[in-house]
Design a protein around this motif. Structure first.
Motif, PDB file in Angstrom:
ATOM      1  N   GLY A 155      -1.541   5.869  -6.075  1.00 44.26           N
ATOM      2  CA  GLY A 155      -1.856   5.733  -4.665  1.00 44.26           C
ATOM      3  C   GLY A 155      -0.949   6.630  -3.843  1.00 44.26           C
ATOM      4  O   GLY A 155      -0.136   7.384  -4.386  1.00 44.26           O
ATOM      5  N   GLU A 156      -1.101   6.540  -2.526  1.00 44.28           N
ATOM      6  CA  GLU A 156      -0.271   7.396  -1.667  1.00 44.28           C
ATOM      7  C   GLU A 156       1.208   7.050  -1.799  1.00 44.28           C
ATOM      8  O   GLU A 156       2.068   7.909  -1.783  1.00 44.28           O
ATOM      9  CB  GLU A 156      -0.717   7.275  -0.215  1.00 44.28           C
ATOM     10  CG  GLU A 156      -1.866   8.217   0.105  1.00 44.28           C
ATOM     11  CD  GLU A 156      -2.442   7.969   1.475  1.00 44.28           C
ATOM     12  OE1 GLU A 156      -1.656   7.687   2.405  1.00 44.28           O
ATOM     13  OE2 GLU A 156      -3.675   8.049   1.606  1.00 44.28           O
ATOM     14  N   ARG A 157       1.492   5.742  -1.912  1.00 43.96           N
ATOM     15  CA  ARG A 157       2.894   5.317  -2.001  1.00 43.96           C
ATOM     16  C   ARG A 157       3.222   4.612  -3.311  1.00 43.96           C
ATOM     17  O   ARG A 157       4.366   4.606  -3.744  1.00 43.96           O
ATOM     18  CB  ARG A 157       3.213   4.371  -0.836  1.00 43.96           C
ATOM     19  CG  ARG A 157       3.441   5.090   0.476  1.00 43.96           C
ATOM     20  CD  ARG A 157       3.903   4.111   1.547  1.00 43.96           C
ATOM     21  NE  ARG A 157       2.809   3.276   1.992  1.00 43.96           N
ATOM     22  CZ  ARG A 157       2.931   1.990   2.328  1.00 43.96           C
ATOM     23  NH1 ARG A 157       4.103   1.387   2.249  1.00 43.96           N
ATOM     24  NH2 ARG A 157       1.892   1.305   2.745  1.00 43.96           N
ATOM     25  N   THR A 158       2.236   3.973  -3.912  1.00 45.25           N
ATOM     26  CA  THR A 158       2.482   3.128  -5.084  1.00 45.25           C
ATOM     27  C   THR A 158       1.764   3.685  -6.304  1.00 45.25           C
ATOM     28  O   THR A 158       0.590   4.055  -6.222  1.00 45.25           O
ATOM     29  CB  THR A 158       1.989   1.692  -4.797  1.00 45.25           C
ATOM     30  OG1 THR A 158       2.668   1.203  -3.639  1.00 45.25           O
ATOM     31  CG2 THR A 158       2.256   0.763  -5.972  1.00 45.25           C
ATOM     32  N   ASP A 172       2.165  -3.485   1.706  1.00 44.95           N
ATOM     33  CA  ASP A 172       0.995  -3.251   2.573  1.00 44.95           C
ATOM     34  C   ASP A 172      -0.164  -2.633   1.807  1.00 44.95           C
ATOM     35  O   ASP A 172      -1.326  -2.905   2.087  1.00 44.95           O
ATOM     36  CB  ASP A 172       1.346  -2.232   3.672  1.00 44.95           C
ATOM     37  CG  ASP A 172       2.293  -2.814   4.677  1.00 44.95           C
ATOM     38  OD1 ASP A 172       2.561  -4.026   4.590  1.00 44.95           O
ATOM     39  OD2 ASP A 172       2.772  -2.046   5.537  1.00 44.95           O
ATOM     40  N   ASP A 173       0.181  -1.768   0.868  1.00 45.08           N
ATOM     41  CA  ASP A 173      -0.832  -0.935   0.203  1.00 45.08           C
ATOM     42  C   ASP A 173      -1.220  -1.446  -1.187  1.00 45.08           C
ATOM     43  O   ASP A 173      -2.058  -0.843  -1.840  1.00 45.08           O
ATOM     44  CB  ASP A 173      -0.299   0.500   0.072  1.00 45.08           C
ATOM     45  CG  ASP A 173       1.018   0.555  -0.712  1.00 45.08           C
ATOM     46  OD1 ASP A 173       1.812  -0.401  -0.608  1.00 45.08           O
ATOM     47  OD2 ASP A 173       1.228   1.537  -1.441  1.00 45.08           O
ATOM     48  N   GLU A 191      -5.999  -4.144  -5.079  1.00 44.78           N
ATOM     49  CA  GLU A 191      -6.254  -3.360  -3.871  1.00 44.78           C
ATOM     50  C   GLU A 191      -5.141  -2.327  -3.764  1.00 44.78           C
ATOM     51  O   GLU A 191      -3.959  -2.671  -3.797  1.00 44.78           O
ATOM     52  CB  GLU A 191      -6.233  -4.283  -2.651  1.00 44.78           C
ATOM     53  CG  GLU A 191      -6.624  -3.590  -1.360  1.00 44.78           C
ATOM     54  CD  GLU A 191      -6.151  -4.416  -0.166  1.00 44.78           C
ATOM     55  OE1 GLU A 191      -6.708  -5.500   0.066  1.00 44.78           O
ATOM     56  OE2 GLU A 191      -5.200  -3.971   0.485  1.00 44.78           O
ATOM     57  N   ILE A 192      -5.548  -1.067  -3.692  1.00 47.02           N
ATOM     58  CA  ILE A 192      -4.573   0.015  -3.560  1.00 47.02           C
ATOM     59  C   ILE A 192      -5.087   0.964  -2.468  1.00 47.02           C
ATOM     60  O   ILE A 192      -6.219   1.438  -2.541  1.00 47.02           O
ATOM     61  CB  ILE A 192      -4.347   0.746  -4.916  1.00 47.02           C
ATOM     62  CG1 ILE A 192      -3.407   1.944  -4.782  1.00 47.02           C
ATOM     63  CG2 ILE A 192      -5.649   1.170  -5.584  1.00 47.02           C
ATOM     64  CD1 ILE A 192      -1.954   1.566  -4.719  1.00 47.02           C
ATOM     65  N   ASP A 193      -4.270   1.190  -1.448  1.00 49.38           N
ATOM     66  CA  ASP A 193      -4.678   2.034  -0.312  1.00 49.38           C
ATOM     67  C   ASP A 193      -6.041   1.605   0.234  1.00 49.38           C
ATOM     68  O   ASP A 193      -6.915   2.447   0.506  1.00 49.38           O
ATOM     69  CB  ASP A 193      -4.723   3.512  -0.722  1.00 49.38           C
ATOM     70  CG  ASP A 193      -3.364   4.035  -1.168  1.00 49.38           C
ATOM     71  OD1 ASP A 193      -2.343   3.369  -0.876  1.00 49.38           O
ATOM     72  OD2 ASP A 193      -3.318   5.098  -1.808  1.00 49.38           O
ATOM     73  N   ASN A 194      -6.241   0.298   0.365  1.00 49.57           N
ATOM     74  CA  ASN A 194      -7.489  -0.263   0.894  1.00 49.57           C
ATOM     75  C   ASN A 194      -8.726  -0.032   0.030  1.00 49.57           C
ATOM     76  O   ASN A 194      -9.856  -0.215   0.496  1.00 49.57           O
ATOM     77  CB  ASN A 194      -7.768   0.235   2.325  1.00 49.57           C
ATOM     78  CG  ASN A 194      -6.708  -0.262   3.280  1.00 49.57           C
ATOM     79  OD1 ASN A 194      -6.363  -1.446   3.256  1.00 49.57           O
ATOM     80  ND2 ASN A 194      -6.161   0.633   4.089  1.00 49.57           N
TER      81      ASN A 194
END
Ligand code: NI
Ligand code: MN
Length: 231
Positions: free
Chosen positions: A16-19, A102-103, A136-139
């Motif tokens: 993901g973007e962060r994870t 959050d992500d 759920e990852i980056d929505n």
């Protein structure tokens, strides 16, 4: 857009973007891997493990020790890993969900299968029930079923509006192509990626058969081990 890489068998890397996380990190001696990938090459924040069978637990211990990634798995399997010196753990159980950030959110789902750890030194070790994961990852929502037979409660999992489902189609130990196609009816994902169908003759399947059986029910993504897709 999260990037999903099929490492082989049921091992999947999600960036993901962060994870970043890996599911069922079977790398050492995985016959699907042709690009020389090693456990040392994996750098992730989390390791998700569906069950204790060696083609899923795989290199969890090695990668957890190298990276200090947090291992997410059913409670009994986590207890086993703690006994092996893994400190960063997050035990969960079937039906439970947790938001890690959050992500990144994870829910454990049922899987109809076994989960014992089996090896020469330890014999057969009970490590609880197997699971699948809705993440759920980056929505975006993805489902990795782990090893399982078909079950009607996949209809409930389908209520998550899945962007991608990853399911086994190798037959013998798990669903085959026909039950896999029924699973797609129940799960209603936008995309489906078959897995667990190449490693050995006993589970080898022609993925084009699965594509035909799924028809227009979902976009089927046939990857080669090492290839990626974006959702
Ligand atoms: Ni298994
Ligand atoms: Mn398996």
């Amino acid at each position: 857009m999260p990037k999903i890489t099929w490492i082989g068998q049921s091992a999947v890397l999600v960036e993901g973007e962060r994870t970043k996380f890996i599911i069922d990190p079977y790398i050492t001696d995985n016959p699907d891997i042709k690009n020389g990938l090693k456990p040392e090459d994996i750098s992730v924040d989390y390791i998700l493990v569906t069950h204790g069978h060696w083609d899923h637990l795989g290199d969890t211990i090695k990668i957890a020790k190298n990276t200090k990634a947090t291992v997410i798995a059913p409670f009994e399997l986590i207890t086993y890993l703690q006994g092996k010196g893994i400190e960063n753990v997050h035990p969960m159980h079937i039906g439970g969900a947790h938001r890690f950030s959050d992500d990144f959110w994870v829910k454990l789902t049922i899987a109809h299968h076994g989960s014992a750890v089996m090896n020469e030194e330890e014999g057969i070790v009970y490590t609880g029930n197997p699971c699948g994961f809705v993440v759920e990852i980056d929505n975006k929502k993805i489902y990795h079923s782990g090893d399982t037979g078909l079950f009607l409660d996949m209809q409930l999992i389908g209520e998550n509006r899945l962007d991608l489902a990853m399911i086994p189609i190798g037959d013998n130990f798990t669903m085959g192509p026909e039950d896999g196609a029924r699973a797609v009816e129940f799960l209603k994902p936008k995309m489906v990626m078959p897995m667990h169908y190449l490693a050995w003759d006993l589970i080898r399947q022609d993925p084009d058969e699965f594509v035909k059986l799924v028809g227009d029910k979902a976009e089927v993504k046939i990857l080669k081990p090492g290839d990626s897709l974006e959702i």
